[in-house]
Write an enzyme that holds these catalytic residues in place. Structure first.
Site: not given
Ligand code: IVH
Length: 679
Positions: A122, A124, A126, A235, A323, A417, A420, A433, A439
């Site tokens: 999935e 990730k 942010d 998720y 990541k 600096c 000053c 400095c 200053c």
């Molecule tokens: S699963 C035990 N799925 O990433 C597993 N986390 O670094 C729980 N996050 O705290 C997380 N997208 O805030 C999961 N598709 C996704 C996610 C996801 C973002 C975040 C979430 C988690 C952090 C972990």
């Protein structure tokens, strides 16, 4: 190779480094989780974290229970009710390198003793992870991650998110009690519109969508949350009782059928090669996606296998974050500037030919300190690689060698600096400095700190006024503030009778300041607001602090040798003692404090309130006393530094001003709730 060491053999530098890493990480956690104002990129943070993990792996005897590696998540705020999570909200181990991802797969297959398995991948997201609880299909509670076990109850705010159903569809097939993990975020398009709106209203824009989401969710005023374009995706399903899905895929699909949003772009992968290909495909689409992602999440699909793999203290062993490497672009440095901070530290800054990195224009990047400039050998005119990770301050990663390019002379750290002209000295990697109050950059910085919200909180004394006072030679040290006359202030740009008398009134009031704020305001090196509070509650008075020797200070929990030296040095400097004496002479009298730990509990410390309208249950005076007894402060006028406006019936123009500035407004019940939630 064996990693176990007996404690006797552990070299001192390991202890020191462990301590430094833990302090640094905690500091960055506070900035990230509490203030939504990170000062290092995610990749720098991850590096520190990994270095700590590695060291602790080598020296397992030195792992402490409060090490950042042993916590599940962020930090708790005081303002919301605490809730215990139904299941701990774990974090994920994260990897960037393909070989580490392959190693994860090998370990999983080895432990399960199988040839192959399905992974679900999935994006990730942010954003901010939250726990949702549904009872008989009705949304009853939502909370932030907090420290992973106890979070903050943000039900009211979550209810304002349009994509979050308050009632699930098909309630018959929904288990009695459902616990769902999800991420709250702001889509990029909405994020840009929000920032535009904030800028037009004269407010600070958010650094990135994640901070915007965090800032919006942690509002005590849910009307403000409602005005923010938050959205959610679910998720993970953790239900108690009758849920019978055998796989993560099926469980999340079911969540989708009940009407909850689930991750777009999720996919089933038959092998780790498919996972790696998905990662590459997402990375190449990253800039076209409507929301910010910082990688992908890889999860073992079968629940029985997840269970067999189990969990570590802060992360499951059946999932990982894969990541993306930080975004990098190449541009030219046209100049290296040096800025001088409050402590006198000289920071080199690379001025860049503006470049777009993942949708953000970058025209300057930090070079951190002089050693780093030398190590990376960055010179004006050089072509460099710039990295923007997690959308914070960009970093110059390295110089890019361009054959045939004629280079200018190496950058020489300034011997004097730039502000000053006092000479500079090197302390560790940092150049300082030596001008101190001579200053003007340092002087301005320390005056700004002294009058700031967290310190003496003098209304009407902002950065611009401080600059004028210094530039006109009216203020040369902190004590000079109290000798300013009406005539002198009237000569400043933007001041008239009324603003001058308000300012003088503010200064007069500041003469009675709680001890922790005053200590913080002195700007002692290494003494931030928290340490100031620790010192104040342990020592109780300024006299005690002034007399304390390094050894006495080091006995206090949280005070290490570095802080203790800074404090001792500060009070040994005759110039500082003269300033403090002059303050006493003009009537600055710093309140002493009870040293009992209970009396020192001030959950509203550093919070500023403005009262308007009539409250039913309190007189103005009573409301003020309640706030002050919890460490807060009541001021007369609303500014962007105000934390809360408490509005009773028939509020005045202060309410309009608060709304215009986006300050949190509490009605009487909200106010009572805030007071009530404080022990
Ligand atoms: S699963 C035990 N799925 O990433 C597993 N986390 O670094 C729980 N996050 O705290 C997380 N997208 O805030 C999961 N598709 C996704 C996610 C996801 C973002 C975040 C979430 C988690 C952090 C972990």
């Amino acid at each position: 190779m064996t990693f176990s060491n007996s404690p006797k053999e552990i070299p001192q530098h390991v202890h020191t480094r462990l301590h430094e890493l833990r302090e640094d990480i905690q500091h960055h956690d506070r900035l990230y989780y509490l203030k939504d104002q990170p000062e290092v990129s995610d990749s720098v943070y991850d590096q520190l974290f990994r270095e700590l993990q590695d060291l602790e792996l080598q020296y397992p005897d030195l792992v402490t229970p409060d090490s950042p590696t042993q916590r599940v998540g962020g930090i708790l705020l005081d303002k919301f009710q605490k809730v215990q999570h139904e299941f701990p909200m774990l974090s994920l181990d994260s990897h960037v390198k393909v070989e580490d991802v392959r190693a994860f797969d090998q370990r999983v297959r080895r432990e399960l003793d199988i040839e192959s398995l399905d992974y679900i991948v999935e994006p990730k997201y942010d954003g901010l992870s939250v726990e949702l609880v549904y009872d008989s299909g009705t949304f009853i509670r939502g909370s932030t991650r907090g420290d992973g076990r106890i979070g903050e109850d943000i039900t009211v705010n979550l209810r304002t998110i349009r994509s979050l159903p308050l009632q699930l569809r098909d309630a018959v097939s929904v288990p009695q009690r459902l616990v769902i993990r999800s991420e709250v975020y702001i889509p990029l398009k909405d994020f840009h519109l929000l920032n535009q709106r904030l800028t037009e209203a004269g407010e600070e824009p958010f650094a990135n969508p994640r901070n915007a989401a965090a800032g919006s969710l942690r509002q005590l005023n849910s009307r403000l949350t409602a005005s923010r374009p938050l959205t959610i995706t679910c998720y993970d399903l953790k239900s108690q009782g009758s849920d019978s899905s055998a796989t993560h895929w099926d469980a999340v699909s079911k969540v989708g059928k009940w009407g909850l949003p689930i991750p777009a772009y999720r996919q089933r992968c038959r092998s780790i090669d498919d996972v790696i290909a998905f990662h590459a495909a997402m990375e190449s689409q990253r800039d076209q996606l409507p929301f910010e992602i910082d990688g992908i999440v890889v999860k073992v699909d079968r629940y029985d296998w997840q269970q067999a793999l189990g969990e570590k203290s802060r992360s499951p062993r059946w999932a990982m974050a894969f990541k993306f490497p930080p975004r990098k672009e190449v541009t030219k440095v046209h100049q290296i500037m040096v800025s001088v901070g409050r402590t006198g530290a000289l920071t080199p800054i690379a001025m860049l030919n503006p470049i777009d990195i993942g949708g953000v224009t970058v025209s300057r990047a930090s070079l951190h300190n002089m050693d780093e400039v030398a190590r990376k050998d960055i010179r004006p005119g050089d072509t460099v690689k710039v990295e923007r990770a997690g959308d914070v301050i960009p970093d110059v990663v390295a110089r890019v060698d361009v054959p045939g390019e004629i280079r200018s002379a190496p950058f020489i750290p300034p011997a004097t600096c730039p502000v000053c002209s006092s000479h500079t000295i090197q302390e560790g990697p940092i150049l300082y400095c030596t001008g101190q109050t001579v200053c003007s950059a340092q002087l301005k910085g320390s005056l700004e700190l002294y009058v700031s919200k967290g310190a003496l909180n003098i209304d009407g004394l902002g950065k611009k006024t401080v600059a004028q006072l210094v530039d006109q030679g009216l203020v040369k040290d902190l004590a000079d503030f109290y000798t300013l006359t009406k005539e002198q202030l009237l000569s400043l740009e933007g001041f008239a009778e009324k603003s001058v008398s308000q300012l003088l009134e503010g200064m007069e009031k500041s003469k009675q300041t709680p001890l922790p704020r005053f200590i913080f305001g002195l700007g002692i090196r290494n003494v931030g607001a928290h340490i100031a509070h620790v010192l104040a509650t342990h020592l109780g008075s300024l006299e005690k602090l002034r007399e304390a020797k390094k050894e006495d200070l080091e006995r206090i929990h949280e005070i290490g040798p570095e802080i203790a030296s800074s404090v001792e040095n500060f009070f040994q400097e005759p110039r500082n003692l003269v300033v403090l004496q002059r303050m006493t002479d003009v009537g600055v009298s710093i309140e002493t404090m009870e040293i009992s730990p209970l009396a020192s509990h001030q959950p509203l410390a550093e919070k500023t309130f403005v009262l308007t309208g009539t409250l039913q249950g309190f007189s103005r005076q009573q409301a003020k006393q309640r706030i002050e007894s919890l460490g807060g402060r009541v001021t007369g006028s609303v500014s962007k530094h105000t934390d809360y406006v408490v509005a009773g019936t028939e509020p005045g123009s202060k309410l309009d001003k608060a709304q215009a500035l986006g300050v949190t407004v509490l009605d009487e019940s909200g106010f009572v709730e805030l007071l009530g939630s404080q022990p």
